[in-house]
Design a protein around this motif. Structure first.
Motif, PDB file in Angstrom:
ATOM      1  N   LEU A   1       0.926  -1.328  -0.074  1.00  0.00           N
ATOM      2  CA  LEU A   1      -0.076   0.088   0.150  1.00  0.00           C
ATOM      3  C   LEU A   1       0.856   1.192  -0.171  1.00  0.00           C
ATOM      4  CD1 LEU A   1      -2.773   1.060   0.129  1.00  0.00           C
ATOM      5  CD2 LEU A   1      -2.727   0.982   2.724  1.00  0.00           C
ATOM      6  N   LEU A   2       0.501   1.918  -1.042  1.00  0.00           N
ATOM      7  CA  LEU A   2       1.547   3.139  -1.294  1.00  0.00           C
ATOM      8  C   LEU A   2       0.812   4.459  -1.447  1.00  0.00           C
ATOM      9  CD1 LEU A   2       4.578   3.742  -1.927  1.00  0.00           C
ATOM     10  CD2 LEU A   2       3.910   3.487  -4.230  1.00  0.00           C
ATOM     11  N   LEU A   3       1.060   5.428  -0.762  1.00  0.00           N
ATOM     12  CA  LEU A   3       0.471   6.705  -0.804  1.00  0.00           C
ATOM     13  C   LEU A   3       1.443   7.531  -1.691  1.00  0.00           C
ATOM     14  CD1 LEU A   3      -1.637   8.746   0.118  1.00  0.00           C
ATOM     15  CD2 LEU A   3      -0.068   9.252   2.017  1.00  0.00           C
ATOM     16  N   SER A   4       0.947   8.146  -2.788  1.00  0.00           N
ATOM     17  CA  SER A   4       1.726   8.930  -3.796  1.00  0.00           C
ATOM     18  C   SER A   4       1.135  10.325  -4.038  1.00  0.00           C
ATOM     19  CB  SER A   4       1.759   8.305  -5.041  1.00  0.00           C
ATOM     20  OG  SER A   4       2.004   7.158  -5.137  1.00  0.00           O
ATOM     21  N   LEU A   5       2.180  11.174  -4.045  1.00  0.00           N
ATOM     22  CA  LEU A   5       1.696  12.650  -4.498  1.00  0.00           C
ATOM     23  C   LEU A   5       2.641  13.042  -5.888  1.00  0.00           C
ATOM     24  CD1 LEU A   5       0.224  15.258  -4.099  1.00  0.00           C
ATOM     25  CD2 LEU A   5       2.461  16.060  -2.744  1.00  0.00           C
ATOM     26  N   ASN A   6       1.791  13.159  -6.918  1.00  0.00           N
ATOM     27  CA  ASN A   6       2.414  13.760  -7.962  1.00  0.00           C
ATOM     28  C   ASN A   6       2.138  15.214  -8.592  1.00  0.00           C
ATOM     29  OD1 ASN A   6       3.577  10.944  -8.972  1.00  0.00           O
ATOM     30  ND2 ASN A   6       1.432  10.349  -8.543  1.00  0.00           N
ATOM     31  N   VAL A   7       3.017  15.892  -8.988  1.00  0.00           N
ATOM     32  CA  VAL A   7       2.837  17.139  -9.516  1.00  0.00           C
ATOM     33  C   VAL A   7       3.105  17.046 -11.086  1.00  0.00           C
ATOM     34  CG1 VAL A   7       3.342  19.742  -9.406  1.00  0.00           C
ATOM     35  CG2 VAL A   7       3.105  18.200  -7.567  1.00  0.00           C
ATOM     36  N   ASN A   8       2.385  17.147 -11.851  1.00  0.00           N
ATOM     37  CA  ASN A   8       2.853  17.026 -13.509  1.00  0.00           C
ATOM     38  C   ASN A   8       2.858  18.361 -14.021  1.00  0.00           C
ATOM     39  OD1 ASN A   8       2.800  14.198 -13.609  1.00  0.00           O
ATOM     40  ND2 ASN A   8       0.394  14.256 -13.640  1.00  0.00           N
ATOM     41  N   ASN A   9       3.793  18.624 -14.673  1.00  0.00           N
ATOM     42  CA  ASN A   9       4.204  19.898 -15.530  1.00  0.00           C
ATOM     43  C   ASN A   9       4.049  21.023 -14.550  1.00  0.00           C
ATOM     44  OD1 ASN A   9       4.562  21.493 -17.624  1.00  0.00           O
ATOM     45  ND2 ASN A   9       2.550  21.386 -18.504  1.00  0.00           N
TER      46      ASN A   9
END
Length: 175
Positions: free
Chosen positions: A142-150
């Motif tokens: 179980l992984l919590l992810s935060l992504n900011v694209n561009n």
């Protein structure tokens, strides 16, 4: 044709491939209502590298391509031009750091400029896009992810239908 080398030592890897290709295309393009009967030639170099040390990891790659329309039976005027949407260089680099179940990093991708169409009149500008990421392993599986694209709102045009802005008409490019 391709010829390449791969080298790994410790946490470092370097991979290189030289290539040459000749391809043919007989096609119909619905948007322009045109037929194609072409031969393309391209050569270039692909380079990739990786390095890891303790929690730090970086991967990078670049492809340099020199391409041309070698022949066109239906539109001979484009012979010798660069094929549409083919930049000289595309690249990516992804540095990251992992420790205590947390990974942070960035992914940077980009391209040099390219011609929108085979007439080589309109140029799609070069661009670089920066993306950020962070992951935290809550539990195994179980992984919590935060992504900011561009992150910097870069405009990366990779296609356009028109080959030029034509005065006296709509002056609109569909990209």
């Amino acid at each position: 044709y391709e010829a390449g080398v791969k080298w790994r030592s410790g946490g470092f890897g370097l991979f290189g491939t030289l290539f040459y290709a000749e391809t043919q295309e007989q096609n119909f393009e619905a948007t322009s209502q045109r037929f194609f009967d072409r031969v393309y030639e391209a050569y270039g170099l692909e380079l990739e590298a990786t390095y890891g040390y303790q929690g730090f990891f970086i991967s990078a790659g670049a492809t340099w391509t020199e391409a041309e329309i070698a022949e066109d039976a239906l539109s001979p005027a484009v012979a010798g031009n660069t094929p549409r949407r083919q930049p000289d260089l595309i690249y990516q680099i992804t540095p990251s750091y992992s420790d205590f179940g947390v990974t942070i990093g960035a992914n940077i991708i980009g391209s040099t400029d390219a011609y929108a169409q085979d007439n080589n009149s309109l140029i799609l500008p070069a661009y670089t896009q920066v993306n950020l990421f962070a992951d935290y392993a809550l539990t195994e599986g179980l992984l919590l992810s935060l992504n900011v694209n561009n992150l910097f709102n870069a405009k990366g045009f990779t296609e356009a239908e028109e080959g030029a802005i034509v005065d006296g008409r709509s002056n609109i490019i569909r990209a």
